[in-house]
Design an enzyme around this catalytic site. Sequence first.
Site, PDB file in Angstrom:
ATOM      1  N   GLU A 275      17.302  59.718   4.149  1.00 59.22           N
ATOM      2  CA  GLU A 275      18.346  60.605   3.655  1.00 59.22           C
ATOM      3  C   GLU A 275      18.219  60.970   2.119  1.00 59.22           C
ATOM      4  O   GLU A 275      19.108  60.586   1.481  1.00 59.22           O
ATOM      5  CB  GLU A 275      19.826  59.978   4.012  1.00 59.22           C
ATOM      6  N   ASP A 348      23.216  56.626  14.867  1.00 57.55           N
ATOM      7  CA  ASP A 348      23.763  56.377  13.666  1.00 57.55           C
ATOM      8  C   ASP A 348      25.212  55.700  14.167  1.00 57.55           C
ATOM      9  O   ASP A 348      25.945  56.186  13.727  1.00 57.55           O
ATOM     10  CB  ASP A 348      23.968  57.478  12.736  1.00 57.55           C
ATOM     11  N   GLU A 376      33.037  53.813  10.436  1.00 55.46           N
ATOM     12  CA  GLU A 376      32.813  55.070  10.001  1.00 55.46           C
ATOM     13  C   GLU A 376      33.025  56.291  11.058  1.00 55.46           C
ATOM     14  O   GLU A 376      33.391  57.407  10.905  1.00 55.46           O
ATOM     15  CB  GLU A 376      31.093  55.231   9.478  1.00 55.46           C
TER      16      GLU A 376
END
Lengths: 699, 699
Positions: A275, A348, A376
């Site tokens: 990323e 993820d 998240e």
Amino acid sequence: MILKAPFSGKFILLFTLVLVFITITVARANNGHELWLSKASPTSVEIVCKRKSPILSNAIKELQDGWQGKKGAKLVLAVTDDKTLKGDGFRLEKEGIYSRTEAGILYGAFELLRRQSLNLSDNRFVSNPSYELRVLNHWDNLNGSIERGYAGRSIFWRGEKDLNVSSKDLELWQQYARANASIGINGSVLNNVNSSPRMLAPENLKRVKAIADALRPYGVRTYLSVNFSSPAALGGLKTSDPLDQEVIKWWKNKASEIYKLVPDFGGFLVKANSEGQPGPQDFGRTHAEGANMLADILKPFNGIVMWRAFVYSSTDKDRARQAYSEFKPLDGQFRDNVIIQVKNGPIDFQPREPFSPLFGALKKTSVMPEFQVTQEYLGHSNHLVFLSTMWEECLKSDTYQEGKGSTVARCTDGSIFNQKHTAVAGVANIGLDSNWTGHHFAQANWYAFGRLAWDNTLGSEKIANEWIRLTFKPAKSAVNWENGFIEPIRKMMLESREAAVNYSMPLGLHHIFSANHHYGPGPWWAPANVRVDWTPPYYHQAESNGIGFDRTKSGSNSVGQYAEPLASQLNDIKSCPEIYLLWFHHVPWDYKMKSGRTLWDELCNKYDIGVNQVREFQKVWDKAEQFVDTERFAHVQSRLKVQTRDAQVWKDGCLLYFQQFSKRRIPYELERPVYELDFLKSVNPMQLTGKPSGEEWMK
Amino acid sequence: MILKAPFSGKFILLFTLVLVFITITVARANNGHELWLSKASPTSVEIVCKRKSPILSNAIKELQDGWQGKKGAKLVLAVTDDKTLKGDGFRLEKEGIYSRTEAGILYGAFELLRRQSLNLSDNRFVSNPSYELRVLNHWDNLNGSIERGYAGRSIFWRGEKDLNVSSKDLELWQQYARANASIGINGSVLNNVNSSPRMLAPENLKRVKAIADALRPYGVRTYLSVNFSSPAALGGLKTSDPLDQEVIKWWKNKASEIYKLVPDFGGFLVKANSEGQPGPQDFGRTHAEGANMLADILKPFNGIVMWRAFVYSSTDKDRARQAYSEFKPLDGQFRDNVIIQVKNGPIDFQPREPFSPLFGALKKTSVMPEFQVTQEYLGHSNHLVFLSTMWEECLKSDTYQEGKGSTVARCTDGSIFNQKHTAVAGVANIGLDSNWTGHHFAQANWYAFGRLAWDNTLGSEKIANEWIRLTFKPAKSAVNWENGFIEPIRKMMLESREAAVNYSMPLGLHHIFSANHHYGPGPWWAPANVRVDWTPPYYHQAESNGIGFDRTKSGSNSVGQYAEPLASQLNDIKSCPEIYLLWFHHVPWDYKMKSGRTLWDELCNKYDIGVNQVREFQKVWDKAEQFVDTERFAHVQSRLKVQTRDAQVWKDGCLLYFQQFSKRRIPYELERPVYELDFLKSVNPMQLTGKPSGEEWMK
């Protein structure tokens, strides 16, 4: 004359009443800062401990402050060479606590007190940790913000202009370390994996030393995330190539500098070539070459390198395959003080993923699971979701890599592979909120991570049970505590993750969030300027002919990364567990599910069930009102309201969007959508339904 | 060579397919502009009518365009002196339609066609109207806005700078008049009761003439609302004192001017000394003196004065008492061409009110009921609420003023009192929206008002049944039309008003809206600068000891304005109908209701039931999808979503607010609130949940 008296009788009476009122009110308020460690009035205990050390002093203090056992009992604390003990393991005996390490004595003390609190009678046993290193990863930035943090700002950092260590800081860090010690956590990575090169600047390292000094008396070692290009970015070198001698020298000097400040420094955590983060591949080197360079430097200090396998390029056709594709060929090339840190699933931290195929596949490399404690993808700190069941599901998954029974737990804790180091990481959910975690029930996730890191065979029901009893104490007047509170709350917690899966992404759906906030639904979200593997349509593949990502042999063949017979089981739509159906298969809308319903009807049902589960949680909590202090009751009640509204938004957004492809009706027996799809597409779901606390909200 | 042909075979095929597709699509779209008058393919009919007139021509045209009877049948239309007929009443015979008026012939024609449409076999009967004057009140302003209009801007006005009459205007006015004629409405007040003095300016009257000319061929007479201070404000006189000779002269001249333009002008509607409007009391004169002055002037022209009784001062302790208090003493003082226009309830068009005590109490004065067709207090054009049941409830209420059976209907239609004129008014819900009324189902309220104005004994079930069958036509392929569509839709309509009462203000609660939009809940709404009788706490009187407005003999004694035995029945909490409980009584929270529940629990249950009723409506409508064109289906579906969300907001807002006083729990078996009270207090409910169309939204 009476009127002239400085305090009349009436005044004194009134004053007393006010005092009583304040006392009662305060007694009923609880901001949750004490976590699961709320104080009780101790009885006396005599502690005998020959050795002296800060850790042992803390063990003694805990026992004296919290002793609920026989009054005047005598207890020996002793570091022994008991061969039945492993690492920080301990032995509880009637007369004492024994361990090979001082930290082990402290863990034994907390365990003993916990058992007293829980009224457990059998207090003689041996407990060894599943993992040597039980580490929290804080995604805290030097400026004080926390990436994916929903409980306020960082407890460690508040900007490089304010590096002063206050007594408040020290108090908080000490409380934090104590909480970790109480559940066996022995390591903290103090900063974000997306690390600033500035992390290693001397003035910041000075603060690291202060933190490390505060954590050490509780057996918590300090680690740092490092930016792989620090030699160039911070050190001013021309390159950060790991094979460059100047670079190696820079890292050696930096390591010396750190270890001078923090002699028991734990090591580095590295997010490399992931990323946008720099890494060895930028210089034509492999992950192994990069990791080994750092490992060699840390080796003399007994430091380790935790190297993340969270990598994916923007070009591959299936992101789920990429960590395995990159790391499997490197198996055997890593130093023994490198541990590859692997997220529980291949993508993820989704509400549900199958386990990462790297578990068990790396046979000559240390591997550590990375779990995400911060929510998240699970409603931030607004939703009540007990994550223990999710982690338990992963740990107990059978990889079949070394035959039946090769669970993720056993593949990572040294039971199967001869790892030099074993470890497990949890991405922390901790911030400056007075209750640490935003949602009071998110404390249970911190607790559960620690408990599972210590014993990866624990069941979530046991963990929930412990946490509830330690966290909520019945008022003396409470009747029906067990059936009226413990039972329903535990049931709610154990059901909560499946509820979240149901109302957000059931049947193997994943990563269908709107935008980067990862909060509300956005199966439609696909801006032109965003790489496609960050957009939901890449993951759900909804079309008129069906929905789901074909990862079978005739698709991306990510099933081929799993061992047999699992690979074949997953590959066959008939034997693939329905909870993973749309993860591995592109399925026709009218596919007949085990329930007898079509896929479309099943999907509708799952979303509807999810909404109603949260509504039921609201009832459960409201019924618990009499058992909980007003402050925490109101706080949780309010967030459950948000969660119900969010669940409705999820249901409506997803069903109305997918309906455009399925062209089928939502079964008439189900409650109808109340939103328009266009409306949900037009609003920020966080503004529509939520009032998330903490960092994300302030941005 | 084929390639050079201007239209290849393939192209033609494609073109044809596209055309067919467009045709099918258009066929399934319906913007609702045709109302309940959708066209059918007529069979031939021979009409014999000796007289010629525009109204009769329209009757003939309707019959020829819509005849569904025996092919080639012969039908006579004749104005007769039949003594069994009353006013515009008509007699249907196999061979013809007979009436004493031309309009009656037209009504008979519509009735005959309606019966053919509904497949009713018995087409021989007499039908007389309950009221002589069946009038719509348009609250349209000269600038084109509509007070409490939710279906777009005015069909009559678009600002004084644009008074030109276009062919589109004429077409729309003609369609409007035809729709009115089809249900027997024979009068339209073209402007807001809060009237601008400018209404009577010559240029505006010119447009009034054009409108009147368009309405006249359908038997609809034109009326105007007038501002009582027009002589001063428009005419430049020093006063508007009704006893002043100059003032009288001014009105005389103005009347002559009007009647020159509109020879069949109906008369004036006056809102005087009410909510800031001027009136005779400004000059020390009574309502009677004011009304009579105008009545005397209109008398020679056969004009009437409709004088509203909607008055209340800011000082009285009970607004519900005030219209009666002011007008009862004037009984007998009004001219016979004055009609006192009385709202159905004593306050203001709430979802439920008891009938106004003026009905039956004015025994020597003509009285006309005023109903509100536009849904000011019932969800605007967002909520599906069939108002017929509300009006039926009022009309069938027994006032006992002349003994048992003195219903509001009989007290106002001339059955009991010898009124010179009988009349009924409905505040229109009509605007420029293509479907006229915003919500497709709001058309049913226009329809129902007309039908009840014609026959105040009609039942709502019959009216709903007619409207559904006339408005929605089954596709040829439709099966199960009766049980799959007509039945559930009718049931939903008939239940809808009670649902609205349940989710907004059950058990006699009233006027608990937030702010002046009259849309969402605001039991807390009480800004310091607003007169208290405009704020909800004035009406609900919630306190720790209970809730409700004490209007018993020991309270404001508004019960004393009703006749016995009703007054005593209402006065006694045990015999007062529970639907009016909190209207007449201040009731302890733990008062035992007929259900066995406490008042608080009952209140919670009502709100909860209301929410679930709307959810059920959503299901009913979704199931009707196959029977309805896509356009109207989607429109209604979308608004039902809003209604469900609004119902939730109502429930949560009211229960959480009242809970502050009741200090009682919402029964645990009920679904929990999902909003925070503070949040609901902080938002505009229209922005939160609704997307009301029309004027209110644009403001």
